[in-house]
Design a protein around this motif. Structure first.
Motif, PDB file in Angstrom:
ATOM      1  N   ARG A   1      35.877  42.343  46.824  1.00  0.00           N
ATOM      2  CA  ARG A   1      36.834  41.890  45.819  1.00  0.00           C
ATOM      3  C   ARG A   1      36.728  42.855  44.652  1.00  0.00           C
TER       4      ARG A   1
ATOM      5  N   MET B   1      37.131  35.298  37.829  1.00  0.00           N
ATOM      6  CA  MET B   1      37.522  35.572  39.209  1.00  0.00           C
ATOM      7  C   MET B   1      38.855  36.308  39.323  1.00  0.00           C
TER       8      MET B   1
ATOM      9  N   TRP C   1      34.331  30.563  45.587  1.00  0.00           N
ATOM     10  CA  TRP C   1      35.553  30.500  46.374  1.00  0.00           C
ATOM     11  C   TRP C   1      36.685  31.191  45.627  1.00  0.00           C
ATOM     12  N   THR C   2      37.484  31.945  46.362  1.00  0.00           N
ATOM     13  CA  THR C   2      38.751  32.436  45.825  1.00  0.00           C
ATOM     14  C   THR C   2      39.858  31.512  46.326  1.00  0.00           C
TER      15      THR C   2
ATOM     16  N   LEU D   1      30.524  37.655  45.252  1.00  0.00           N
ATOM     17  CA  LEU D   1      31.491  38.270  44.346  1.00  0.00           C
ATOM     18  C   LEU D   1      31.413  39.792  44.441  1.00  0.00           C
TER      19      LEU D   1
END
Length: 507
Positions: free
Chosen positions: A11, A203, A326-327, A346
């Motif tokens: 990510r 996030m 969690w995304t 992450l």
């Protein structure tokens, strides 16, 4: 290597690599006359916040405090403390957070031990005891107030006496761990690490000043600093609560149409127990959470009632924030099938599970101690005392604390398993299970339970039978007490030592 053995997730950080302090300074200056922080139901503009920061910097300059000298902050979730903390980070100062929810004698002890050049505290926290401590070590004492919004010197600095001092090689924050199993530990976070702290919470979210504000109520003195930094990091407004309350939390969400706000298990139970109307939380799209394990029954009860997905994460002060989360994409794809997971690592984070004794890495789905490596902190793997496993898709599961295991005559008991059974009783709002010393068996489990607002209290025998019906007999607590409220720190985590003291104080 199988990604489930050492999990990491690709990510990207959308904010780039620019200096975090410089970026924060630009964002703080950009609010101008627009509202920036709501505190006690009153909005304060960016200009008002910046004036306080400028006043504070002038006080430090007039006192002759060098840019490299450590400054103490008796941290409270109040407007002047928020402004001062943001301003000091933007100015690349070294700031040691001092726990405010302690006695004046304990605050004074921290002032004397940390070797500080100056200490910033609310006027309410400056007593004869704390002022004398500042005088004793030669630290400048600076008072901040909300009404009027100001910073003023109370004690001028003098020649400092010898003190152990806080260890901070570079600008940033020295923050406190949650202190749930013992005294809080102090950990330095460089300015560049603070970027990870805030991105681990946001996030990849974006925002602007016309968007709903961020809701801030985690204590600044700990890793809750990520909530405070999120608003200026995203160029958003914030609603600042000194302490969490269901009424004020709901008011902010309903008034401003807030779409996401961090929670933890105790807060979810309080919201359910208060029977908050579903329509009051209609704007929420998700609730990121952490600070403790989320029982599947609690998740199901909350999500069934409100239809708001709970996006649980895992982190620790040692990691300067979350390491797994969690995304939205992951939640849409896997959420229904992996409700017990805390998500995947992450960006810039790797996690693995190792054997307690050998340190060898364990394969998929095996339970061991979780280790994490965060690029911005350094190349070393950091061992936690949390038991975890990683599945074939790289999702992480937390199974409790290894250091909290109770050894009852050679039989190991995980407190979380006993607590989960107690929480099945409809009258119990929350529970804590700890071990206390026993002459014959070494340790035995005991439990304290906090009841919901309605319903007849259960008997001790009834609760013991509940555990006995579900778990082997050695898991049954030798004593279960009903308490008005479990002892918690400012982040709403239960203090295990204070729970144990309910029994040890009587022996």
């Amino acid at each position: 290597m199988n990604r489930s053995d050492t999990a990491e997730h690709d990510r990207t950080d959308p904010r780039g690599d620019s200096d975090f302090a410089d970026q924060l300074r630009v964002h703080l200056a950009g609010y101008g006359e627009l509202p920036f922080i709501e505190f006690e139901r009153q909005w304060y503009s960016g200009d008002q916040v910046m004036r306080l920061i400028e006043d504070l910097m002038q006080v430090l300059d007039h006192a002759g405090i060098p840019d490299t000298a450590p400054i103490g902050m008796v941290a409270r979730n109040r407007l002047p403390h928020a402004a001062a903390t943001l301003g000091l980070i933007a100015a690349r100062r070294k700031v040691a957070m001092i726990y405010s929810y302690q006695s004046a004698q304990s605050i004074a002890r921290d002032i004397e031990n940390l070797g500080l050049a100056a200490v910033i505290a609310d006027r309410d926290d400056w007593s004869d005891t704390t002022l004398n401590a500042a005088r004793h070590v030669g630290a400048a004492a600076i008072a901040v107030t909300t009404t009027p919004l100001s910073a003023e010197p109370l004690v001028d600095p003098a020649v400092p006496c010898q003190a152990p001092g806080v260890h901070m090689d570079e600008p940033g924050l020295s923050i406190l761990s949650s202190g749930t199993t013992g005294p809080p530990k102090r950990l330095p976070l460089r300015v560049d690490i603070l970027r990870h702290t805030v991105t681990s919470m946001t996030m990849g979210a974006t925002g602007g000043r016309d968007d709903p504000p961020e809701l801030v109520y985690w204590p600044f003195g700990s890793v809750g600093i990520c909530q405070l930094l999120a608003a200026p990091f995203l160029d958003k407004r914030m609603v600042l609560l000194e302490k969490f309350s269901v009424a004020e939390w709901v008011r902010a969400i309903k008034t401003y149409g807030i779409k996401r706000a961090g929670v933890q298990p105790a807060l979810l139970r309080m919201i359910l127990d208060a029977d908050v109307p579903t329509e009051d939380l209609a704007s929420l799209e998700s609730l990121p959470g952490g600070s403790g394990p989320l029982e599947p029954e609690l998740r199901e009860e909350f999500e069934s009632k409100y239809g708001i997905p709970l996006m649980w994460a895992y982190g620790a002060t040692e990691f300067a924030g979350s390491v797994c989360a969690w995304t939205p994409d992951d939640h849409r794809r896997y959420g229904a099938h992996k409700p017990r997971s805390v998500g995947r690592p992450l960006p810039g984070v790797r996690v693995r599970v190792v054997d307690q004794d050998t340190g060898e890495q364990l394969p998929t789905d095996e339970i061991g101690y979780l280790e994490g490596q965060v690029d911005v902190i350094g190349p070393d793997w950091i061992r936690t005392t949390d038991l975890a496993s990683i599945d074939a898709d790289g999702f992480v599961y937390i199974h409790g604390r290894g250091d909290g295991a109770i050894n009852r005559g050679g039989f190991k008991i995980l407190p979380e398993s006993v607590r989960a059974e107690l929480l099945r009783h409809p009258t119990i709002l929350d529970a804590a299970v700890v071990g206390i010393d026993d002459r014959r068996l070494g340790q035995v489990p005991v439990a304290a339970v906090e009841l919901r607002s309605a319903g007849d209290p259960p008997s001790e025998d009834e609760l013991k039978q509940l555990v006995r019906d579900a778990l082997p007999s050695h898991h049954v607590p030798v004593s279960i007490r009903i308490v008005d409220a479990l002892p918690r720190n400012a982040a709403w985590k239960v203090k295990s030592a204070e729970v144990a003291a309910l029994w040890t104080a009587t022996h």
